[in-house]
Design a protein around this motif. Structure first.
Motif, PDB file in Angstrom:
ATOM      1  N   VAL A   1      -3.733  24.403  14.133  1.00  0.00           N
ATOM      2  CA  VAL A   1      -4.608  23.460  14.718  1.00  0.00           C
ATOM      3  C   VAL A   1      -3.520  21.954  15.414  1.00  0.00           C
ATOM      4  CG1 VAL A   1      -6.649  23.691  13.442  1.00  0.00           C
ATOM      5  CG2 VAL A   1      -5.126  21.864  12.633  1.00  0.00           C
ATOM      6  N   PRO A   2      -4.014  21.338  16.399  1.00  0.00           N
ATOM      7  CA  PRO A   2      -3.315  20.103  16.780  1.00  0.00           C
ATOM      8  C   PRO A   2      -3.734  19.099  15.796  1.00  0.00           C
ATOM      9  CG  PRO A   2      -5.336  20.685  18.194  1.00  0.00           C
ATOM     10  CD  PRO A   2      -5.167  21.694  16.990  1.00  0.00           C
ATOM     11  N   LEU A   3      -2.778  18.147  15.506  1.00  0.00           N
ATOM     12  CA  LEU A   3      -2.963  17.082  14.774  1.00  0.00           C
ATOM     13  C   LEU A   3      -2.324  15.727  15.101  1.00  0.00           C
ATOM     14  CD1 LEU A   3      -4.299  15.478  12.485  1.00  0.00           C
ATOM     15  CD2 LEU A   3      -2.576  16.354  10.891  1.00  0.00           C
ATOM     16  N   VAL A   4      -2.695  14.947  15.460  1.00  0.00           N
ATOM     17  CA  VAL A   4      -2.102  13.815  16.011  1.00  0.00           C
ATOM     18  C   VAL A   4      -2.717  12.500  14.958  1.00  0.00           C
ATOM     19  CG1 VAL A   4      -1.473  11.770  17.539  1.00  0.00           C
ATOM     20  CG2 VAL A   4      -1.540  14.442  18.389  1.00  0.00           C
ATOM     21  N   VAL A   5      -1.865  11.663  14.559  1.00  0.00           N
ATOM     22  CA  VAL A   5      -2.367  10.418  13.825  1.00  0.00           C
ATOM     23  C   VAL A   5      -1.912   9.270  14.419  1.00  0.00           C
ATOM     24  CG1 VAL A   5      -2.563   9.239  11.683  1.00  0.00           C
ATOM     25  CG2 VAL A   5      -2.681  11.840  11.408  1.00  0.00           C
ATOM     26  N   ARG A   6      -2.532   8.421  14.963  1.00  0.00           N
ATOM     27  CA  ARG A   6      -2.247   7.078  15.499  1.00  0.00           C
ATOM     28  C   ARG A   6      -2.055   5.974  14.510  1.00  0.00           C
ATOM     29  NH1 ARG A   6      -3.288   2.179  17.317  1.00  0.00           N
ATOM     30  NH2 ARG A   6      -2.431   1.366  19.368  1.00  0.00           N
ATOM     31  N   ILE A   7      -0.931   5.424  14.204  1.00  0.00           N
ATOM     32  CA  ILE A   7      -0.621   4.317  13.312  1.00  0.00           C
ATOM     33  C   ILE A   7      -1.106   3.218  13.582  1.00  0.00           C
ATOM     34  CG2 ILE A   7       1.018   3.733  11.456  1.00  0.00           C
ATOM     35  CD1 ILE A   7       0.322   6.670  11.425  1.00  0.00           C
ATOM     36  N   PRO A   8      -1.962   2.322  13.109  1.00  0.00           N
ATOM     37  CA  PRO A   8      -2.145   1.036  13.525  1.00  0.00           C
ATOM     38  C   PRO A   8      -1.083   0.181  13.110  1.00  0.00           C
ATOM     39  CG  PRO A   8      -3.514   1.555  11.786  1.00  0.00           C
ATOM     40  CD  PRO A   8      -2.731   2.654  11.967  1.00  0.00           C
ATOM     41  N   LYS A   9      -0.805  -0.885  14.248  1.00  0.00           N
ATOM     42  CA  LYS A   9       0.319  -2.013  14.005  1.00  0.00           C
ATOM     43  C   LYS A   9       0.179  -2.674  12.475  1.00  0.00           C
ATOM     44  CE  LYS A   9       1.290  -2.418  18.868  1.00  0.00           C
ATOM     45  NZ  LYS A   9       1.315  -3.471  19.987  1.00  0.00           N
ATOM     46  N   ASN A  10      -1.232  -2.916  12.239  1.00  0.00           N
ATOM     47  CA  ASN A  10      -1.246  -3.863  10.892  1.00  0.00           C
ATOM     48  C   ASN A  10      -1.287  -3.118   9.845  1.00  0.00           C
ATOM     49  OD1 ASN A  10      -1.947  -6.119  12.667  1.00  0.00           O
ATOM     50  ND2 ASN A  10      -4.262  -5.576  12.995  1.00  0.00           N
ATOM     51  N   PHE A  11      -1.031  -1.808   9.997  1.00  0.00           N
ATOM     52  CA  PHE A  11      -1.045  -1.030   8.758  1.00  0.00           C
ATOM     53  C   PHE A  11       0.301   0.046   8.859  1.00  0.00           C
ATOM     54  CE2 PHE A  11      -5.266  -2.593   8.291  1.00  0.00           C
ATOM     55  CZ  PHE A  11      -5.302  -2.924   7.097  1.00  0.00           C
ATOM     56  N   LYS A  12       1.114  -0.308   9.324  1.00  0.00           N
ATOM     57  CA  LYS A  12       2.182   0.688   9.546  1.00  0.00           C
ATOM     58  C   LYS A  12       3.180   0.938   8.162  1.00  0.00           C
ATOM     59  CE  LYS A  12       5.351  -2.758  11.687  1.00  0.00           C
ATOM     60  NZ  LYS A  12       6.114  -3.316  12.734  1.00  0.00           N
ATOM     61  N   SER A  13       2.953   0.062   7.570  1.00  0.00           N
ATOM     62  CA  SER A  13       3.623   0.234   6.191  1.00  0.00           C
ATOM     63  C   SER A  13       2.830   1.325   5.290  1.00  0.00           C
ATOM     64  CB  SER A  13       3.555  -1.042   5.309  1.00  0.00           C
ATOM     65  OG  SER A  13       2.142  -1.375   4.985  1.00  0.00           O
ATOM     66  N   LEU A  14       1.779   1.933   5.851  1.00  0.00           N
ATOM     67  CA  LEU A  14       1.014   2.995   5.071  1.00  0.00           C
ATOM     68  C   LEU A  14       1.634   4.277   5.545  1.00  0.00           C
ATOM     69  CD1 LEU A  14      -2.688   1.763   4.605  1.00  0.00           C
ATOM     70  CD2 LEU A  14      -0.669   1.629   2.885  1.00  0.00           C
ATOM     71  N   SER A  15       2.602   4.262   6.675  1.00  0.00           N
ATOM     72  CA  SER A  15       3.049   5.423   7.121  1.00  0.00           C
ATOM     73  C   SER A  15       4.653   5.690   7.170  1.00  0.00           C
ATOM     74  CB  SER A  15       2.767   5.773   8.611  1.00  0.00           C
ATOM     75  OG  SER A  15       3.372   6.817   9.204  1.00  0.00           O
ATOM     76  N   ALA A  16       4.794   6.577   6.492  1.00  0.00           N
ATOM     77  CA  ALA A  16       6.430   6.716   6.392  1.00  0.00           C
ATOM     78  C   ALA A  16       6.997   7.213   7.662  1.00  0.00           C
ATOM     79  CB  ALA A  16       6.781   7.918   5.357  1.00  0.00           C
ATOM     80  N   PHE A  17       6.305   7.447   8.500  1.00  0.00           N
ATOM     81  CA  PHE A  17       6.852   8.063  10.143  1.00  0.00           C
ATOM     82  C   PHE A  17       6.726   6.914  11.144  1.00  0.00           C
ATOM     83  CE2 PHE A  17       4.759  11.453   7.711  1.00  0.00           C
ATOM     84  CZ  PHE A  17       5.923  12.508   7.584  1.00  0.00           C
ATOM     85  N   ALA A  18       7.861   7.057  11.740  1.00  0.00           N
ATOM     86  CA  ALA A  18       7.792   5.889  13.201  1.00  0.00           C
ATOM     87  C   ALA A  18       6.842   6.267  13.857  1.00  0.00           C
ATOM     88  CB  ALA A  18       9.156   5.779  13.234  1.00  0.00           C
ATOM     89  N   ALA A  19       6.465   5.283  14.754  1.00  0.00           N
ATOM     90  CA  ALA A  19       5.616   5.647  15.907  1.00  0.00           C
ATOM     91  C   ALA A  19       6.307   6.458  17.056  1.00  0.00           C
ATOM     92  CB  ALA A  19       5.157   4.481  16.603  1.00  0.00           C
ATOM     93  N   GLY A  20       5.669   7.292  17.471  1.00  0.00           N
ATOM     94  CA  GLY A  20       6.285   8.289  18.454  1.00  0.00           C
ATOM     95  C   GLY A  20       6.835   9.445  17.693  1.00  0.00           C
ATOM     96  N   SER A  21       6.743   9.517  16.566  1.00  0.00           N
ATOM     97  CA  SER A  21       7.787  10.630  15.709  1.00  0.00           C
ATOM     98  C   SER A  21       7.013  12.018  15.754  1.00  0.00           C
ATOM     99  CB  SER A  21       8.144  10.398  14.330  1.00  0.00           C
ATOM    100  OG  SER A  21       7.019   9.901  13.685  1.00  0.00           O
ATOM    101  N   ARG A  22       7.668  13.105  15.270  1.00  0.00           N
ATOM    102  CA  ARG A  22       7.038  14.321  14.989  1.00  0.00           C
ATOM    103  C   ARG A  22       7.502  14.916  13.630  1.00  0.00           C
ATOM    104  NH1 ARG A  22       5.507  16.611  20.686  1.00  0.00           N
ATOM    105  NH2 ARG A  22       4.478  18.121  19.395  1.00  0.00           N
ATOM    106  N   THR A  23       6.873  15.661  12.909  1.00  0.00           N
ATOM    107  CA  THR A  23       7.222  16.180  11.709  1.00  0.00           C
ATOM    108  C   THR A  23       6.719  17.744  11.394  1.00  0.00           C
ATOM    109  OG1 THR A  23       6.911  16.181   9.214  1.00  0.00           O
ATOM    110  CG2 THR A  23       5.088  15.285  10.638  1.00  0.00           C
TER     111      THR A  23
END
Length: 623
Positions: free
Chosen positions: A268-290
């Protein structure tokens, strides 16, 4: 009359109120909102963000610019109710009894476990679902604050209340491709049918090209709706406080996808938008792929992790976002499990395990073709076109495989064979990989344990009030049953000796699965035909008698119709009748010498509901 409070006391009360409000705002600010946006029935192959041949989806691509793209996200099941139940429970369906689509009976949730939004509600979240559920387990009253076509985060009690909202868009559902031949002539598609890239297992026909182009159009409609929902979050001033997940609720939807454990049914396709005010909860930088593997059992724990809520014991998934989750750990994940059982009236029993680039598929009823009749599925003109051309002899071997018996096991190199057309199971160079993945799947099924080693009719009678406890109690037996049906993986002489012993077992299910293994082996198990002849009349277990007749019919040594008529008339279980009817359709449609099944001779000891799966089978056999 009470005295009025002093001015000093009034000031103190106002300050306390302001302080409490500020504390609530700080508490809310410490907890992000989470929104799930699901589109129905589409694999990752229809979006340009994931596949060059997919449709342009600028709104979803915009989400990716502010978030992370998961290139290896998987549903655990290729059909709605099973996939959605896996999502909401965070548990593998075959472990908790929710693996059949449409359920015959709702399964009780595992003891001590709730559907995960209930834990969010208990922590102060406002939980809403708009609006599809389709669960195979008993929901409970604690899951949603609101679940309807009007449910929205905008109805929460205050702006300070964090929310979890699920939005399903159905414009991409399978039914969007249930059009008539006239529409192909009268309604042009935005995408050029001549430019689409068909899978190599499809015949290159105008019907397939139009269907594919039409579905690409549907994905652009989905994209517009995603953009509109994001605009609402932005207008409400909460976008930068909100994690937004976009994903398909399983794969699909052209033939050989929805309902099947191929990548087209699970990836399946999966994209998760990371909000600026909670970017500390993501180990991935904006615009990245894993490329790390994530699967549907992981989604609920991930939401709880983001919300700072403890993940309960008893679930099968693990978070892939949150404070303690590292990118290295997620990137290292490389395994996903898939399962396909009954889809409406069509039974099958298939498990898949993908580890890195290799995909292992075990077809426990290999004699049954993928293309066996399912009434709803064959509403699609592309399905009809495919089958008509197969019977007309117009297809090559790759295109014909869908209507022939399946391999007992298959191994695919997904990176070099993304459409899963070259089975490497017999390739000596891949023998070590085959044995490793086969053993790993067997280990996982025994550890669950996998309840599909029991017929659905017996699970309905014995297990659904507490499927997990039933499975744990029956774990040694399930392990033996799995070993029995897996005997067909052995060299033929050894398999025959093993199955001969199993056919003499005191366990009726062991005898039944031995016969299923014999059917998968076909003529390689012909030495066991005489035993099967005795069992098809004398065995005390009804489904064992039916499976014996099926094996003999595959060998061409028995007309199975009298057995089918007799056993249908004698069962008082509607689910067992459906299991028998699946054998009837197989014998009529899929044997080298098709057998006549006279629908006028079908008798039932119960009243058949006009909307039941049993009635669907009867209607098909009447054609």
């Amino acid at each position: 009359m009470r005295p009025l409070p002093s001015p000093a006391l009034l000031v103190l009360l106002v300050l306390l109120a302001i302080s409490a409000r500020l504390q609530a705002q700080v508490s809310a600010a410490d907890r992000p909102n989470i929104v799930w946006i699901m589109s129905e029935d589409n694999s990752k192959h229809y979006l340009r963000l994931f596949d060059p041949a997919g449709a342009a989806t600028p709104q979803i691509e915009k989400l990716a610019q502010s978030g992370v793209v998961f290139d290896r996200a998987f549903s655990n099941a290729p059909v709605c109710s099973v996939a959605r139940t896996t999502l909401i429970t965070s548990c593998y369906g075959p472990r908790i009894g929710t693996q059949f689509h449409r359920r015959s009976k709702l399964a009780a949730m595992p003891e001590g476990l709730q559907m995960f939004p209930a834990y969010l509600r208990a922590a102060g979240y406002y939980t809403t679902n708009n609006s599809k559920k389709d669960y195979n387990a008993i929901e409970g009253a604690e899951v949603w604050d609101a679940s309807s076509g009007k449910a929205s985060w905008r109805n929460r009690p205050s702006d300070e209340t964090p929310f979890f909202h699920v939005q399903t868009f159905g414009m991409s559902h399978e039914s969007s491709l249930h059009f008539g031949a006239a529409k192909m002539q009268s309604e042009a598609t935005q995408h050029d049918p001549d430019a689409v890239q068909l899978a190599p297992y499809f015949p290159d026909t105008p019907t397939f090209r139009y269907t594919h182009a039409r579905y690409l159009d549907r994905m652009q409609t989905i994209d517009t709706s995603v953009g509109q929902l994001i605009a609402k979050l932005e207008a409400d001033g909460v976008l930068e406080d909100t994690f937004v997940f976009y994903f398909g609720d399983h794969g699909g939807v052209l033939p050989r996808s929805k309902g099947y454990v191929y990548e087209s049914g699970l990836h399946v396709p999966l994209v998760v938008r990371i909000p600026k005010n909670f970017k500390s909860l993501s180990a991935f930088a904006a615009g990245s792929r894993t490329a790390g593997f994530v699967e549907f059992v992981d989604f609920g724990p991930t939401v709880l992790s983001l919300a700072g809520v403890e993940v309960p014991e008893g679930v099968d998934g693990k978070p892939f976002l949150g404070k303690s989750i590292t990118a290295a750990e997620v990137n290292a994940r490389d395994e996903t499990l898939g399962y396909a059982d009954r889809f409406d009236e069509k039974y099958d029993f298939v498990r898949s395990l993908r580890v890195g680039p290799f995909k292992y598929i075990r077809n426990y009823e290999a004699f049954q073709p993928d293309g066996l009749q399912n009434n709803y599925r064959y509403r699609m003109l592309a399905y009809q076109d495919w089958r008509t051309r197969y019977h007309a002899g117009e297809l090559n071997d790759m295109q014909s495989q869908f209507f022939r018996s399946k391999p007992v096991e298959a191994l695919y190199d997904i990176e070099n064979d993304p459409h899963e057309t070259r089975n490497l199971a017999a390739d000596p160079q891949h023998r070590e990989t085959l044995l490793r993945l086969r053993g790993r799947l067997q280990q996982r099924m025994k550890a669950m344990p996998d309840l599909s080693l029991f017929p659905e009719s017996e699970l309905v009678q014995q297990a659904m009030d507490n499927p997990v406890a039933f499975g744990q109690q029956q774990q040694p037996r399930i392990s033996r049953l799995l070993d029995t049906v897996d005997a067909c993986l052995l060299p033929a002489p050894q398999a025959v000796d093993t199955l001969r012993t199993a056919l003499d077992s005191t366990d009726p299910l062991q005898r039944m699965w031995a016969l299923v293994a014999c059917s998968s082996m076909g003529t390689d198990a012909a030495a066991l035909a005489e035993i099967a002849k005795r069992l098809h009349t004398d065995d005390p277990h009804r489904l064992t008698r039916v499976r014996a007749a099926q094996f003999l019919a595959i060998l061409g040594r028995l007309d199975p119709a009298p057995t089918i008529y007799r056993e249908l008339a004698s069962t008082n279980s509607e689910v067992e009748a459906l299991e028998i009817l699946n054998v009837a359709v197989f014998c009529r449609d899929a044997l080298p010498s098709p057998q006549t099944i006279d629908a006028d001779r079908l008798r039932f000891s119960f009243k058949v509901s006009p909307k039941s799966e049993v009635q669907r089978r009867v209607e098909y056999l009447q054609r």
